[in-house]
Scaffold this active site. Sequence first.
Site, mmCIF file in Angstrom:
data_model
loop_
_atom_site.group_PDB
_atom_site.id
_atom_site.type_symbol
_atom_site.label_atom_id
_atom_site.label_comp_id
_atom_site.label_asym_id
_atom_site.label_seq_id
_atom_site.Cartn_x
_atom_site.Cartn_y
_atom_site.Cartn_z
ATOM 1 N N ASP A 79 -3.796 3.417 -0.585
ATOM 2 C CA ASP A 79 -2.808 3.228 0.483
ATOM 3 C C ASP A 79 -1.454 2.721 -0.016
ATOM 4 O O ASP A 79 -0.630 2.273 0.772
ATOM 5 C CB ASP A 79 -3.356 2.281 1.555
ATOM 6 C CG ASP A 79 -3.726 0.913 0.996
ATOM 7 O OD1 ASP A 79 -3.632 0.725 -0.238
ATOM 8 O OD2 ASP A 79 -4.119 0.032 1.780
ATOM 9 N N GLU A 80 -1.210 2.803 -1.318
ATOM 10 C CA GLU A 80 0.069 2.386 -1.879
ATOM 11 C C GLU A 80 0.592 3.444 -2.846
ATOM 12 O O GLU A 80 -0.168 3.954 -3.675
ATOM 13 C CB GLU A 80 -0.052 1.057 -2.627
ATOM 14 C CG GLU A 80 -0.246 -0.157 -1.734
ATOM 15 C CD GLU A 80 -0.197 -1.445 -2.536
ATOM 16 O OE1 GLU A 80 0.135 -2.481 -1.946
ATOM 17 O OE2 GLU A 80 -0.490 -1.420 -3.740
ATOM 18 N N ASP A 83 3.720 1.331 1.441
ATOM 19 C CA ASP A 83 2.430 0.682 1.706
ATOM 20 C C ASP A 83 1.987 1.043 3.124
ATOM 21 O O ASP A 83 2.628 0.664 4.103
ATOM 22 C CB ASP A 83 2.590 -0.838 1.562
ATOM 23 C CG ASP A 83 1.266 -1.577 1.704
ATOM 24 O OD1 ASP A 83 0.235 -0.923 1.960
ATOM 25 O OD2 ASP A 83 1.272 -2.807 1.559
#
Length: 360
Positions: A110-111, A16
Amino acid sequence: MSENTDLNTRKIALLDLDAFFASAEVLRDPSLRNKPFAVGGGGERGVVATANYLARQFGVRSAMSGAHARRLCPNLHFVSPDHGYYRELSKQVLAVLLETTELVEPASIDEFYLDLTHNTQYHGSASVTMESIRHRLRGMGLTASAGISNQKMVAKIASEERKPDGQFVVPPDAVVDYIGRLQLKRIPGVGPKSLERLNYAGYFTGHDIQQCELPKLQELLGDKSGWLLYQRCQGHDPRQIVTERVRKSVGVEETLPQDMHQLRQVEQFIDEILLPQLQKRLRVTRWQQAHIKSQTVKLKFSDFQQTTVSRTLQTASPSLFYQLLREAWERRNYRGVRLIGISVALPDPDDQLQLELELE
């Protein structure tokens, strides 16, 4: 190999990127590093997309109105989002991850989930491998947190334990105990309404669900939701890493410059602004070409509460959006409308040829 053995031997990580949009902006403008700032709109109608950790110390959070954020942090600086730039940076991160394993699933911009079960780097150590990846990203100017376990759900929850710029491991033999200590609001899929029902019935932690009989849980939440929560709290999440994801829905929404109080205003906004945008994203020249599963209208009101109305249909129909809008409109209770959204859910690829829906 049995399914249980497979679960016990898997190594799944969730990476993350910390405050990704904010970190990306610091890369372009290092002067932002030591001042509280947010990415998003700072005006009366603006909304915070994300905030750096200095701003978060003042209570600034994503999805908060820009005006409220300024009240919490009078010196807050706002930066307009640049989603094209963020997507390109996300692709660079993905390229780094693919050097370690081909089994990478981007869960969002973003993960990223990684399957490190058969990874041979660092003698097969998932922990050291993730530390190495995070060190390399740090050299790019990005920090990231990681969770590592034998399944997706626990890896994702664990990634929150050492934020920012840390990682946390939950070994297979510790998964059930770890879930048992969690508050139910941390379990994916437990929303505010479900949490309220569970708390009212005396269930507050994962351990409570582990001790609960499945029929009782299904009576509270419904057959499917009750079964899913029961399985998750028992530590059973066999989902695989999906490297190619089919787009399940396409939608557009916009925050209005001013609240709208007339139904005709909202209808006109959908007709002139949102429908053309949605049609472009679907890449169809005529609505009859858009084969879908359902259509949805979303309204967010002046008090930030929102409602959605959906209907199943085989072929997209612009007129259905207006019918759904009228149903949603009846729920506004004299509140102004600050955001309007429309979307369509797409058929499974097994039902028809997959539509090419990647946005430019």
